[in-house]
Structure formats: C-alpha cells, structure tokens
Write a protein that holds these residues in place. Structure first.
Motif, mmCIF file in Angstrom:
data_model
loop_
_atom_site.group_PDB
_atom_site.id
_atom_site.type_symbol
_atom_site.label_atom_id
_atom_site.label_comp_id
_atom_site.label_asym_id
_atom_site.label_seq_id
_atom_site.Cartn_x
_atom_site.Cartn_y
_atom_site.Cartn_z
ATOM 1 N N PHE A 194 3.731 0.588 9.577
ATOM 2 C CA PHE A 194 3.337 1.815 8.887
ATOM 3 C C PHE A 194 4.449 2.846 9.004
ATOM 4 C CE2 PHE A 194 1.582 6.089 8.909
ATOM 5 C CZ PHE A 194 0.940 6.095 7.671
ATOM 6 N N ASN A 212 0.806 -1.232 0.000
ATOM 7 C CA ASN A 212 0.000 0.000 0.000
ATOM 8 C C ASN A 212 0.835 1.275 0.000
ATOM 9 O OD1 ASN A 212 -2.292 -1.619 0.087
ATOM 10 N ND2 ASN A 212 -2.308 -1.634 2.321
ATOM 11 N N TRP A 234 3.787 3.905 3.488
ATOM 12 C CA TRP A 234 3.447 2.520 3.175
ATOM 13 C C TRP A 234 2.972 1.839 4.451
ATOM 14 C CZ3 TRP A 234 8.614 4.154 2.527
ATOM 15 C CH2 TRP A 234 9.502 3.749 3.513
ATOM 16 N N GLN A 235 2.208 0.770 4.248
ATOM 17 C CA GLN A 235 1.700 0.014 5.393
ATOM 18 C C GLN A 235 2.755 -0.930 5.947
ATOM 19 O OE1 GLN A 235 -1.154 0.381 7.076
ATOM 20 N NE2 GLN A 235 -1.492 2.140 5.740
ATOM 21 N N ARG A 236 3.505 -1.587 5.041
ATOM 22 C CA ARG A 236 4.523 -2.541 5.476
ATOM 23 C C ARG A 236 5.589 -2.660 4.401
ATOM 24 N NH1 ARG A 236 3.378 -8.824 6.928
ATOM 25 N NH2 ARG A 236 3.241 -9.017 4.683
#
Length: 171
Positions: free
Chosen positions: A80, A48, A60-62
């Motif tokens: 995150f 993401n 970004w999420q990960r």
C-alpha cells in the motif's frame, strides 16, 4: 430561466460528475499501466488505484513492475502506497507532496503470472511513427559509418609509430 430546465441541467451535471468520479480511477490506472509497460518493456500492474482532488491524494494497494530480463520476477513491488498532496499548487501546475506512506517495497519477488508482453501487443504498439523513427535512425547510422572519420580509425592500425618518431627526431 425555467426552473425545470435548470433542474434538468443540474441533474445531468451531477450524473457526469458522479460518473467521472467512478470511472476516472479505472481509466487512470489503465493509462498508467500502459505507459509503464511501454517504458519498461514488460507488464506494469497497479491494483486499486485511487486518485482524488478532494483532499488530493493518490494511492494504490500494490504496484508490480516486471523485470524485462526475467518475466517471472518483479523488478519492484510495493505494498500500500499513498501520496498526500496540497490542493492549491495543483491549480498552478505544481505538485507538492505533503506526505508519502509506503508499507513495503521489495525487489526480485516471484510473480504468479508471466509478466512478458504478448507479441501481438508489442506489434500493435509499434506504430507507423515508430517505424519512421527506426528507419531514420538506421539511415543516419549508415551515413555516420561511411564518414571518413570512422574509416580513418581502421587505417590507424597500419601506422608505424617508430618511423614517425625518427622523422621528427624525438628522443
């Protein structure tokens, strides 16, 4: 100018801008993953990714960077993460980060899937330029090994230091 032509041009421009906002993040995420994978030699995955010029930020999420020596673990994994930047310096080619927020960073975490790069991908990434560089490097290495300086290193083992000291009459 015709009003209908101007309206059509503005609608087409708006469609392109909207498509750019929608697909830029996916394209950027894919490019960054490919770049990271090439550098590390194992999978780099970003979940993401969100990049925006409006209130410029990157988040970004990960992020998972696979350990190339053990492809079932991550060398680095983040939760995150968000970078908030200043807009005007970006136009001059400078990046000024105002704030960095990172929920977590871990090392050595276990992966759900193997992070090894499939052999087909490795072979596909090895372009003709890579082959030229490898050939040139190996040819240069052979030339360097055949130079007299390196052959001298092998003959130094046979030197009798005591005889040199006696000839020079050193005590």
């Amino acid at each position: 100018m015709r009003k209908s032509g101007l309206i059509t041009l503005l609608v087409i421009l708006a469609i392109f801008i909207a498509l750019g906002f929608i697909f830029t993040d996916r394209w950027l995420e894919s490019e960054l993953e490919d770049l990271g994978t090439g550098m590390v030699g194992a999978k780099v995955e970003i979940d993401n990714l969100d990049f925006s010029f409006i209130g410029p930020h990157l988040s970004w999420q990960r992020l998972q960077i696979t350990n190339p020596r053990n492809t079932m673990t991550n060398m680095i994994e983040t939760g995150f993460t968000e970078f908030k930047m200043e807009f005007w310096p970006l136009l001059r080619g400078k990046v000024i980060i105002e704030n960095v927020q990172m929920d977590s960073i871990r090392s050595g975490t276990v992966r759900e899937t193997d992070g090894a790069i499939p052999k087909k991908e490795k072979e596909a990434k090895e372009s003709s330029e890579d082959k030229v560089f490898k050939d040139t490097k190996s040819n240069l290495q052979k030339e360097v090994e055949n130079q007299p300086v390196f052959r001298l290193a092998g003959s130094i083992k046979n030197v009798n230091v005591d005889s040199i000291i006696s000839i020079l009459k050193l005590k």
